[in-house]
Scaffold this motif. Sequence first.
Motif, PDB file in Angstrom:
ATOM      1  N   GLY A 242       0.804  -1.210   0.000  1.00  0.00           N
ATOM      2  CA  GLY A 242       0.000   0.000   0.000  1.00  0.00           C
ATOM      3  C   GLY A 242       0.835   1.258   0.000  1.00  0.00           C
ATOM      4  O   GLY A 242       2.059   1.216   0.183  1.00  0.00           O
TER       5      GLY A 242
ATOM      6  N   LEU B  11      -1.920   3.218   4.116  1.00  0.00           N
ATOM      7  CA  LEU B  11      -3.182   2.625   3.686  1.00  0.00           C
ATOM      8  C   LEU B  11      -2.795   1.280   3.094  1.00  0.00           C
ATOM      9  O   LEU B  11      -2.237   1.214   2.002  1.00  0.00           O
ATOM     10  CB  LEU B  11      -3.842   3.523   2.634  1.00  0.00           C
ATOM     11  CG  LEU B  11      -5.264   3.191   2.225  1.00  0.00           C
ATOM     12  CD1 LEU B  11      -6.201   3.185   3.415  1.00  0.00           C
ATOM     13  CD2 LEU B  11      -5.748   4.200   1.191  1.00  0.00           C
TER      14      LEU B  11
ATOM     15  N   TYR C  24      -3.213  -3.038   2.301  1.00  0.00           N
ATOM     16  CA  TYR C  24      -3.957  -4.276   2.167  1.00  0.00           C
ATOM     17  C   TYR C  24      -3.017  -5.403   2.600  1.00  0.00           C
ATOM     18  O   TYR C  24      -1.841  -5.418   2.234  1.00  0.00           O
ATOM     19  CB  TYR C  24      -4.396  -4.496   0.715  1.00  0.00           C
ATOM     20  CG  TYR C  24      -4.695  -5.947   0.431  1.00  0.00           C
ATOM     21  CD1 TYR C  24      -5.862  -6.532   0.924  1.00  0.00           C
ATOM     22  CD2 TYR C  24      -3.797  -6.738  -0.270  1.00  0.00           C
ATOM     23  CE1 TYR C  24      -6.117  -7.874   0.710  1.00  0.00           C
ATOM     24  CE2 TYR C  24      -4.046  -8.082  -0.496  1.00  0.00           C
ATOM     25  CZ  TYR C  24      -5.208  -8.647   0.004  1.00  0.00           C
ATOM     26  OH  TYR C  24      -5.448  -9.979  -0.202  1.00  0.00           O
TER      27      TYR C  24
ATOM     28  N   VAL D  30      -7.814  -4.750   5.402  1.00  0.00           N
ATOM     29  CA  VAL D  30      -7.432  -3.439   4.875  1.00  0.00           C
ATOM     30  C   VAL D  30      -7.280  -2.520   6.070  1.00  0.00           C
ATOM     31  O   VAL D  30      -8.077  -2.579   7.012  1.00  0.00           O
ATOM     32  CB  VAL D  30      -8.505  -2.898   3.912  1.00  0.00           C
ATOM     33  CG1 VAL D  30      -8.156  -1.486   3.474  1.00  0.00           C
ATOM     34  CG2 VAL D  30      -8.632  -3.806   2.714  1.00  0.00           C
TER      35      VAL D  30
ATOM     36  N   PHE E 158     -13.934  -3.531  -3.958  1.00  0.00           N
ATOM     37  CA  PHE E 158     -13.624  -2.663  -2.823  1.00  0.00           C
ATOM     38  C   PHE E 158     -12.128  -2.332  -2.776  1.00  0.00           C
ATOM     39  O   PHE E 158     -11.733  -1.175  -2.619  1.00  0.00           O
ATOM     40  CB  PHE E 158     -14.064  -3.374  -1.535  1.00  0.00           C
ATOM     41  CG  PHE E 158     -13.720  -2.631  -0.291  1.00  0.00           C
ATOM     42  CD1 PHE E 158     -14.333  -1.415  -0.002  1.00  0.00           C
ATOM     43  CD2 PHE E 158     -12.788  -3.139   0.603  1.00  0.00           C
ATOM     44  CE1 PHE E 158     -14.020  -0.731   1.158  1.00  0.00           C
ATOM     45  CE2 PHE E 158     -12.466  -2.460   1.755  1.00  0.00           C
ATOM     46  CZ  PHE E 158     -13.092  -1.253   2.029  1.00  0.00           C
ATOM     47  N   PHE E 159     -11.297  -3.354  -2.979  1.00  0.00           N
ATOM     48  CA  PHE E 159      -9.847  -3.117  -2.945  1.00  0.00           C
ATOM     49  C   PHE E 159      -9.412  -2.223  -4.104  1.00  0.00           C
ATOM     50  O   PHE E 159      -8.569  -1.335  -3.952  1.00  0.00           O
ATOM     51  CB  PHE E 159      -9.083  -4.443  -2.996  1.00  0.00           C
ATOM     52  CG  PHE E 159      -9.246  -5.258  -1.744  1.00  0.00           C
ATOM     53  CD1 PHE E 159      -9.242  -4.646  -0.497  1.00  0.00           C
ATOM     54  CD2 PHE E 159      -9.416  -6.627  -1.799  1.00  0.00           C
ATOM     55  CE1 PHE E 159      -9.412  -5.379   0.662  1.00  0.00           C
ATOM     56  CE2 PHE E 159      -9.578  -7.370  -0.642  1.00  0.00           C
ATOM     57  CZ  PHE E 159      -9.580  -6.749   0.593  1.00  0.00           C
TER      58      PHE E 159
ATOM     59  N   LEU F 153     -10.291   1.275  -3.331  1.00  0.00           N
ATOM     60  CA  LEU F 153      -9.392   1.783  -2.292  1.00  0.00           C
ATOM     61  C   LEU F 153      -8.056   2.223  -2.888  1.00  0.00           C
ATOM     62  O   LEU F 153      -7.522   3.293  -2.583  1.00  0.00           O
ATOM     63  CB  LEU F 153      -9.165   0.680  -1.257  1.00  0.00           C
ATOM     64  CG  LEU F 153      -8.732   1.109   0.122  1.00  0.00           C
ATOM     65  CD1 LEU F 153      -9.849   1.901   0.788  1.00  0.00           C
ATOM     66  CD2 LEU F 153      -8.406  -0.108   0.953  1.00  0.00           C
ATOM     67  N   MET F 154      -7.500   1.403  -3.762  1.00  0.00           N
ATOM     68  CA  MET F 154      -6.216   1.741  -4.382  1.00  0.00           C
ATOM     69  C   MET F 154      -6.372   2.972  -5.282  1.00  0.00           C
ATOM     70  O   MET F 154      -5.512   3.850  -5.311  1.00  0.00           O
ATOM     71  CB  MET F 154      -5.683   0.558  -5.203  1.00  0.00           C
ATOM     72  CG  MET F 154      -5.370  -0.680  -4.376  1.00  0.00           C
ATOM     73  SD  MET F 154      -4.277  -0.367  -2.972  1.00  0.00           S
ATOM     74  CE  MET F 154      -2.714  -0.246  -3.794  1.00  0.00           C
TER      75      MET F 154
ATOM     76  N   SER G  65      -6.519   6.016  -3.096  1.00  0.00           N
ATOM     77  CA  SER G  65      -5.226   6.390  -2.515  1.00  0.00           C
ATOM     78  C   SER G  65      -4.319   7.030  -3.554  1.00  0.00           C
ATOM     79  O   SER G  65      -3.612   7.996  -3.269  1.00  0.00           O
ATOM     80  CB  SER G  65      -4.559   5.180  -1.867  1.00  0.00           C
ATOM     81  OG  SER G  65      -4.478   4.136  -2.780  1.00  0.00           O
TER      82      SER G  65
END
Lengths: 506, 193
Positions: free
Chosen positions: A442, A460, A462, A498, B7-8, B11-12, B15
Amino acid sequence: MQRHPKSTCIAMAVLLGLSLTTMPAQADPEPSRFSAGGYMRIMARPDLQGGNGRLGFWNLYGRLLNEGPYAALELRYDLLPQDPLANTPWTSIHAKIEGGSVMNADSGMGSLGDFRLSQLYAQTGNVLIEDVTWQIGTLDSYFGDLGLYDFRPAQVFNDTVGVSGRYQSQWVDLLFGVGDAGWHLKGEEYTPVLTFGGTAKLKLGKVEVGVGGQFYYEPEVEGNRFAPHNSVLEDGQGIDYEQYLRKEITRRWFEENPMRTGPFTEPFPTSATSFRAIGYLGFGQMGPLIWNNLFANFLQKHPKSSVTETWEGEDYVFYVEDLTDERFEINVGNEMQLRLWPGRLDLTWSAYLGYHWDNDNSIMSNDENRQVMSTVARFQGYLTEKTHILLESSLAQEKSLNGNIYRSSADSVFQSTDGRNDARGLEFGDSDTRTTFQFKVGPVLQPLGMGIFTRPSFRLLYGGQYSTQNNAFGNGFVESLDDFNAFGTKESHWHHVVSAEVETWF
Amino acid sequence: MVLRRTFFCLLMTLSLTLLGCIGAQQAVRTKVQTPLVSVFVMQFPDRGEVEAVPVEYSEKIAGELRRRNLLVQEPPAEAFLEAFRSRRSIDQRLKVIQAAHPGLFLMLVESEVRFYSFLSGKFRWNVTGRVTFVQPDGTSQTSPFELAAFLDFDHQNEADALRYVELAVAERIGQAADRFLAGVDSVEVVLPN
């Protein structure tokens, strides 16, 4: 930047002009005598798989994503500040408060009961012997730590309150300490455990070598029920080890002697000893290798005092010094920091090996009879000075030396070593080995710039884990195979989390 | 499973978007490039020696000042180290520098480094200091700074502690320079929007 070329002229002008220039007077306030530092980490890790927000069970797979919230505050007050122009005595007082609970971040809900005053000591220097720092209070000292694991194999006096003297020079660093480890080792059943030891480190620039050790002695004190004793049966025999492990000493004796009542063993006082030896080798500043730390320890755990069994409403205390005095550990850890591509990519690589054995116990699987090994590698790539990408991976194996201890499937309670059932439970599950693989990735923001251990670090992440053990993470599953288990059992070897988190020293 | 992957991915994406929003900070600038005679020293609470700072440390600060159109001119520190050993106050030290460089903009950066304790696996050092800017007419402005450095190894020393905090110190000195330049009459400055 331009360097001024005429240094000689400047020096002369400095000397000539000193008395000619005038400036408005300015106050130079005395620096504050009080200072505070600390550490904190907090994270939001909602676990959609039924876990408690931690990727795996413990730091053997790397501390990242396997630890919960934590806070530490260290206070320092300079009672008598050091004087840079004179070698006069100085004194400072230190206190450290730390704990692992934060409101809304864990089940403790930030309770102060989860915090402790873990260190309190006073230091004084230039008293009696020049360049020696005396310390009274808690004495914790270590050569360094394995940052990816948060392990300190080369540590002494973390359990001691006492007095120490440290001599430091350019080439050597010597520490000698003496004190009492009784409160740490015995808790509410306190008796003094006298301890002494020290460390010596040779500093040769690109190479450092250190050795050290600590010895513990718990004296025999007749009449003190908390002092070390051994329980002996009426026939002069000691306690059977298997009955001790199964907590069945009382039950078995009364089954064989149904007409008897009251205590049936007699405590004989004895003394107890244990030790810890540590070693350290550091080297670096060679090519891409920033530094490598190799730490090792060999220790004998201090014997336990007593166990209590309850039979028909009566408590029976058995003293077990001789049943717990052969528990040993060897732990070796190595960590190297590498600058693979300056300004672009760094790597920290760690490995850890532990061998723990108990010569008294050859029948029950537990954490005192195991072999653990692990390796963790963390890459940090720098997109900009403050914006980075983190990638970490770990591989670990834990093996029980006394048979099965892990469950590799939800119904494995029906299996045991060699496939035999062991309903009375000196083994557990269906496997003596747990293999765990983790990876974490991340973006990271670091306002203070580059470096794997530069903080603060806003992450952040994973994280994924594969384990041969079923549900190898803290969870709220019901494991019972009972027909009345309304929730059923769950089969899961992968775990994902996460995390939005921040970690910093300050 | 599909939902989790989505979802992942989201999220990436989020970010990376956030990373793209990080921009450069604005600063007060002089209209014309202005020389700034700068002296950097490192001192210690437990001994009298005054030493030169690591080159990277002063370079980082110089870079921050370049953004303000200030040209850092660094005379050799050796010219001042011995004089500064016995002169511990700002007044005394500025007199020494001003004697060698009269009528110029001056900057004195004094950094003091001190070992604090072993703290949760790191070797914590305190870096305290002050930066003093002086106008050609002698008017000065002093700003203190205090930071902590967390080093991984016992063999690391005061210079390593300065390297650890060089970025944060440079930013603080940049902020102090902004305050200084905003109040200077002898050169024209451009304030950020």
